[in-house]
Design a protein around this motif. Structure first.
Motif, mmCIF file in Angstrom:
data_model
loop_
_atom_site.group_PDB
_atom_site.id
_atom_site.type_symbol
_atom_site.label_atom_id
_atom_site.label_comp_id
_atom_site.label_asym_id
_atom_site.label_seq_id
_atom_site.Cartn_x
_atom_site.Cartn_y
_atom_site.Cartn_z
ATOM 1 N N ARG A 99 40.755 36.894 52.817
ATOM 2 C CA ARG A 99 40.542 37.487 51.497
ATOM 3 C C ARG A 99 41.686 38.464 51.209
ATOM 4 O O ARG A 99 42.078 39.243 52.074
ATOM 5 N N VAL A 100 42.189 38.410 49.975
ATOM 6 C CA VAL A 100 43.314 39.251 49.572
ATOM 7 C C VAL A 100 42.896 40.109 48.388
ATOM 8 O O VAL A 100 42.317 39.613 47.415
ATOM 9 N N VAL A 101 43.172 41.399 48.479
ATOM 10 C CA VAL A 101 42.977 42.325 47.361
ATOM 11 C C VAL A 101 44.364 42.725 46.892
ATOM 12 O O VAL A 101 45.128 43.352 47.634
ATOM 13 N N THR A 102 44.696 42.363 45.667
ATOM 14 C CA THR A 102 46.058 42.547 45.186
ATOM 15 C C THR A 102 46.062 42.862 43.693
ATOM 16 O O THR A 102 45.006 43.117 43.099
ATOM 17 N N ALA A 103 47.253 42.853 43.106
ATOM 18 C CA ALA A 103 47.430 43.121 41.684
ATOM 19 C C ALA A 103 47.907 41.851 40.989
ATOM 20 O O ALA A 103 48.334 40.894 41.651
ATOM 21 N N PRO A 104 47.876 41.799 39.677
ATOM 22 C CA PRO A 104 48.510 40.668 38.992
ATOM 23 C C PRO A 104 50.008 40.714 39.237
ATOM 24 O O PRO A 104 50.580 41.791 39.445
ATOM 25 N N PRO A 105 50.684 39.577 39.261
ATOM 26 C CA PRO A 105 52.128 39.586 39.511
ATOM 27 C C PRO A 105 52.874 40.312 38.393
ATOM 28 O O PRO A 105 52.607 40.090 37.210
ATOM 29 N N TYR A 106 53.807 41.168 38.791
ATOM 30 C CA TYR A 106 54.590 41.936 37.815
ATOM 31 C C TYR A 106 56.036 42.136 38.256
ATOM 32 O O TYR A 106 56.877 42.599 37.482
ATOM 33 N N TYR A 107 56.339 41.803 39.517
ATOM 34 C CA TYR A 107 57.627 42.159 40.112
ATOM 35 C C TYR A 107 58.519 40.926 40.212
ATOM 36 O O TYR A 107 58.021 39.841 40.518
ATOM 37 N N PRO A 108 59.828 41.011 39.945
ATOM 38 C CA PRO A 108 60.612 42.237 39.710
ATOM 39 C C PRO A 108 60.775 42.610 38.249
ATOM 40 O O PRO A 108 61.562 43.497 37.911
ATOM 41 N N ASP A 109 60.035 41.945 37.352
ATOM 42 C CA ASP A 109 60.208 42.181 35.921
ATOM 43 C C ASP A 109 59.688 43.542 35.459
ATOM 44 O O ASP A 109 60.059 44.019 34.401
ATOM 45 N N TRP A 110 58.769 44.145 36.275
ATOM 46 C CA TRP A 110 58.030 45.329 35.855
ATOM 47 C C TRP A 110 57.318 45.060 34.522
ATOM 48 O O TRP A 110 57.331 45.848 33.594
ATOM 49 N N LYS A 111 56.679 43.896 34.518
ATOM 50 C CA LYS A 111 55.874 43.480 33.377
ATOM 51 C C LYS A 111 54.902 42.428 33.882
ATOM 52 O O LYS A 111 55.313 41.462 34.536
ATOM 53 N N VAL A 112 53.617 42.612 33.632
ATOM 54 C CA VAL A 112 52.616 41.656 34.108
ATOM 55 C C VAL A 112 52.904 40.287 33.517
ATOM 56 O O VAL A 112 53.156 40.145 32.319
ATOM 57 N N TRP A 113 52.873 39.286 34.370
ATOM 58 C CA TRP A 113 53.248 37.942 33.953
ATOM 59 C C TRP A 113 52.233 37.371 32.956
ATOM 60 O O TRP A 113 51.046 37.733 32.987
ATOM 61 N N PRO A 114 52.679 36.490 32.088
ATOM 62 C CA PRO A 114 51.760 35.835 31.145
ATOM 63 C C PRO A 114 50.626 35.130 31.887
ATOM 64 O O PRO A 114 50.832 34.522 32.946
ATOM 65 N N GLY A 115 49.435 35.211 31.322
ATOM 66 C CA GLY A 115 48.277 34.564 31.925
ATOM 67 C C GLY A 115 47.490 35.453 32.864
ATOM 68 O O GLY A 115 46.455 35.040 33.389
ATOM 69 N N TYR A 116 47.985 36.692 33.102
ATOM 70 C CA TYR A 116 47.289 37.639 33.971
ATOM 71 C C TYR A 116 46.928 38.890 33.167
ATOM 72 O O TYR A 116 47.629 39.277 32.242
ATOM 73 N N SER A 117 45.833 39.536 33.554
ATOM 74 C CA SER A 117 45.317 40.680 32.820
ATOM 75 C C SER A 117 45.681 42.001 33.496
ATOM 76 O O SER A 117 45.746 42.092 34.718
ATOM 77 N N THR A 118 45.942 43.030 32.673
ATOM 78 C CA THR A 118 46.158 44.388 33.186
ATOM 79 C C THR A 118 44.901 45.236 33.050
ATOM 80 O O THR A 118 44.892 46.394 33.453
ATOM 81 N N ARG A 119 43.825 44.676 32.479
ATOM 82 C CA ARG A 119 42.627 45.476 32.196
ATOM 83 C C ARG A 119 41.403 45.050 32.998
ATOM 84 O O ARG A 119 40.447 45.829 33.111
ATOM 85 N N TRP A 120 41.406 43.822 33.511
ATOM 86 C CA TRP A 120 40.189 43.309 34.121
ATOM 87 C C TRP A 120 40.462 42.811 35.531
ATOM 88 O O TRP A 120 41.574 42.467 35.883
ATOM 89 N N TRP A 121 39.388 42.778 36.310
ATOM 90 C CA TRP A 121 39.438 42.234 37.660
ATOM 91 C C TRP A 121 39.243 40.719 37.588
ATOM 92 O O TRP A 121 38.477 40.222 36.759
ATOM 93 N N HIS A 122 39.915 40.000 38.455
ATOM 94 C CA HIS A 122 39.814 38.540 38.440
ATOM 95 C C HIS A 122 39.807 38.013 39.866
ATOM 96 O O HIS A 122 40.672 38.369 40.669
ATOM 97 N N LYS A 123 38.837 37.164 40.168
ATOM 98 C CA LYS A 123 38.681 36.616 41.516
ATOM 99 C C LYS A 123 38.738 35.101 41.451
ATOM 100 O O LYS A 123 38.081 34.484 40.603
ATOM 101 N N GLN A 124 39.523 34.487 42.350
ATOM 102 C CA GLN A 124 39.608 33.033 42.393
ATOM 103 C C GLN A 124 40.124 32.568 43.757
ATOM 104 O O GLN A 124 40.611 33.374 44.550
ATOM 105 N N ARG A 125 39.990 31.269 44.002
ATOM 106 C CA ARG A 125 40.519 30.663 45.227
ATOM 107 C C ARG A 125 41.929 30.169 44.952
ATOM 108 O O ARG A 125 42.174 29.471 43.961
ATOM 109 N N GLU A 126 42.867 30.539 45.800
ATOM 110 C CA GLU A 126 44.244 30.100 45.673
ATOM 111 C C GLU A 126 44.722 29.608 47.034
ATOM 112 O O GLU A 126 44.875 30.399 47.962
#
Length: 403
Positions: A36-63
Motif C-alpha cells: 500500500r502506498v500513501v502519496t500525492a498526485p503527480p506534480y514533479y518536476p512541473d510544480w503543477k498537478v498533472w491533468p486528471g488528478y485532484s488537489t482537493r480530494w483523496w483518491h484510492k485505486q489499484r495501480e
C-alpha cells in the motif's frame, strides 16, 4: 508481507524519487507482497498537478497490483523556501489520516521516503502500534539542502532543524540512503552504524544495453542528427544551476557541430529559455520530458551527458539520472567537489566520467571537450552499472536487510 510506503513522489512521475518509489512498489507486489502506498498526485518536476488528478480530494485505486491512495497538497507554481515548507507540511497533514487508518491493516514494514521529514511522526506511530519495522530512506537531505542553498538562515533555526532531524533518524529501526557518503553523513548526525543500510538508486540494466543512437528521435526533438549532442535530461530547478550550461553554449556557439539538448521541465525552465533567447543561441534546443520507453534511445543518442549541480548540493542529493547514463555507456561531465560522493566515484573508477569544479563555466567547457574525446562507448561505466546498479540485486538485498 504487508508493506506500507509513504512517499510524496510516486509514479507516474518520470524523474527523481517518483520513478524509484513506483518501481520498488511494483517490484515488491510482483513478488507476492501486499503493498500500500500513501502519496500525492503527480506534480514533479512541473510544480503543477498533472491533468486528471485532484488537489482537493483523496483518491484510492489499484495501480499495477499496488493499492495507491493519493492525498491532496499545496503545490506552489514558483516554489520559494517558505512555499516549499508549506508544500511539504500540507502533504504531511493531508496524508496523516490515511497513514493512521493503516492501523487496521497492520503492516509488517513501514517505509518513509525523504523528503519529507514532516511525515515521520505518523509513520513512526503506525510502525510502533503495529509492531512493524520502521525504515526511513533518504533520497535528499532536506535540512542540508535548505541551508546549503541559502533557503534558510539563522544559527538558532539551524540548530533546531538539525536536532529534530537527528531525533527522527534515531527513532527509526533502519536508516537507508542512496550513497555511501550520505550514510557517512547520517553517522555524523548521530545515527548508530548498525542502523545504516546502503540502498542506492538502480537501473534496469537490460533495457539500456546494446541501444543505438536514434536519428529519428533526435529529429522529433528538433535536433539535427548530424550534430554532436550535449544532453541534459531531468529536472530544471534551483539545485542544478543550469545557467552555466547556457553560458557554456554561448562560448561554444561557433562550434557548429555541437548542439546542447535540454530535455526536462521544472520551475527554472522559463528562465533558461529566456536566457537562451536573450543570447540568440541557435545551438540550444529545449524539449519536454520524454517517456521512459524512449529514455534508452535518448541517452544513447548523446555524445556527452551533463550532470550538473550547484556547490553544496552534490553530496546531499545524488542525481538519479546518472545510473541510466552509466548503464547505457554514456560519457558524462559531472560537476562535483572531489570529496563528495560523486567526486569519489570519479576518482575510485578512473574513466567512468569527467569530474569538474562546480559552478565554473571554464571548467564545464573544458570537461565537455574531454568527454567528447573519450571513446564512443564507456565500458568502465557499463561495467560499474552491471556490478553495482542492477535493480533486482539491489531490491532483493535491501528487503533482506531491513526485515
Amino acid at each position: 508481507m504487508k508493506i506500507m510506503l509513504h512517499a510524496i513522489n510516486f509514479s507516474p512521475e518520470l524523474t527523481g524519487i517518483g520513478k524509484y518509489s513506483g518501481e520498488m512498489a511494483r517490484w515488491w507486489a510482483e513478488r507476492g507482497h501486499e503493498v500500500r502506498v500513501v502519496t500525492a498526485p503527480p506534480y514533479y518536476p512541473d510544480w503543477k498537478v498533472w491533468p486528471g488528478y485532484s488537489t482537493r480530494w483523496w483518491h484510492k485505486q489499484r495501480e499495477d497490483r499496488v493499492t495507491v491512495t493519493r492525498c491532496p497538497l499545496y503545490v506552489p507554481s514558483n516554489p520559494s523556501a517558505l512555499k516549499r515548507i508549506l508544500h511539504l507540511a500540507s502533504f504531511s497533514l493531508s496524508s496523516m489520516p490515511v497513514v493512521l487508518s493503516q492501523l487496521r491493516w497492520k503492516p509488517d514494514l513501514v517505509i518513509l521516503l525523504v523528503p519529507t521529514l514532516f511525515c515521520a511522526p505518523q509513520a513512526l506511530l503506525v510502525a510502533r502500534l503495529c509492531k512493524a519495522r520502521a525504515v526511513i530512506h533518504i533520497h535528499d537531505y532536506e535540512v542540508d539542502a535548505m541551508f546549503g542553498l541559502g533557503m534558510a538562515r539563522g544559527k538558532g533555526l539551524k540548530r533546531l532543524a538539525y536536532w529534530l532531524e537527528r531525533s527522527i533518524f534515531k527513532a527509526f529501526d533502519k536508516v537507508s540512503a542512496v550513497s555511501v557518503s550520505m550514510l557517512q553523513r547520517a553517522e555524523q548526525k548521530g545515527v548508530p552504524k548498525d542502523k545504516l543500510c546502503f540502498f542506492p538508486n538502480w537501473s534496469e540494466i537490460s533495457r539500456f544495453q546494446g541501444v543505438k543512437r536514434s536519428p529519428a528521435l533526435l529529429e522529433s526533438l528538433g535536433v539535427d542528427p548530424a550534430r554532436k549532442v550535449l544532453l541534459y535530461s531531468g529536472t530544471i530547478g534551483a539545485k542544478q544551476g543550469l545557467e552555466n550550461v547556457i553560458e557554456a553554449a554561448r562560448r561554444l556557439r561557433t562550434r557548429s557541430e555541437l548542439v546542447f539538448l535540454i530535455v526536462g521541465d521544472g520551475a527554472g525552465k522559463a528562465r533558461l529559455v529566456d536566457l537562451a533567447r536573450q543570447y540568440d543561441l541557435d545551438n540550444v534546443v529545449f524539449a519536454p520530458l520524454q517517456a521512459y520507453d524512449v529514455l534508452p534511445e535518448l541517452l544513447a543518442s548523446a555524445e556527452c551527458h551533463l550532470v550538473v549541480q550547484k556547490v553544496g548540493v552534490a553530496d546531499a542529493v545524488l542525481p538519479s539520472k546518472l545510473t541510466n547514463i552509466l548503464a547505457v555507456g554514456g560519457n558524462a561531465v559531472i560537476t562535483a567537489d572531489p570529496e563528495t560522493n560523486l567526486g569519489m566515484l570519479c576518482s575510485d573508477y578512473a574513466g567512468i566520467a569527467v569530474r569538474v569544479e562546480p559552478e565554473s563555466v571554464d571548467a564545464l567547457v573544458e570537461g565537455i571537450e574531454r568527454a567528447l574525446a573519450m571513446p564512443e562507448k564507456n565500458t568502465i561505466a557499463t561495467g560499474y552499472a552491471q556490478e553495482f546498479l542492477d535493480k533486482d540485486k539491489i531490491l532483493t538485498r535491501f528487503l533482506a536487510e531491513v526485515i
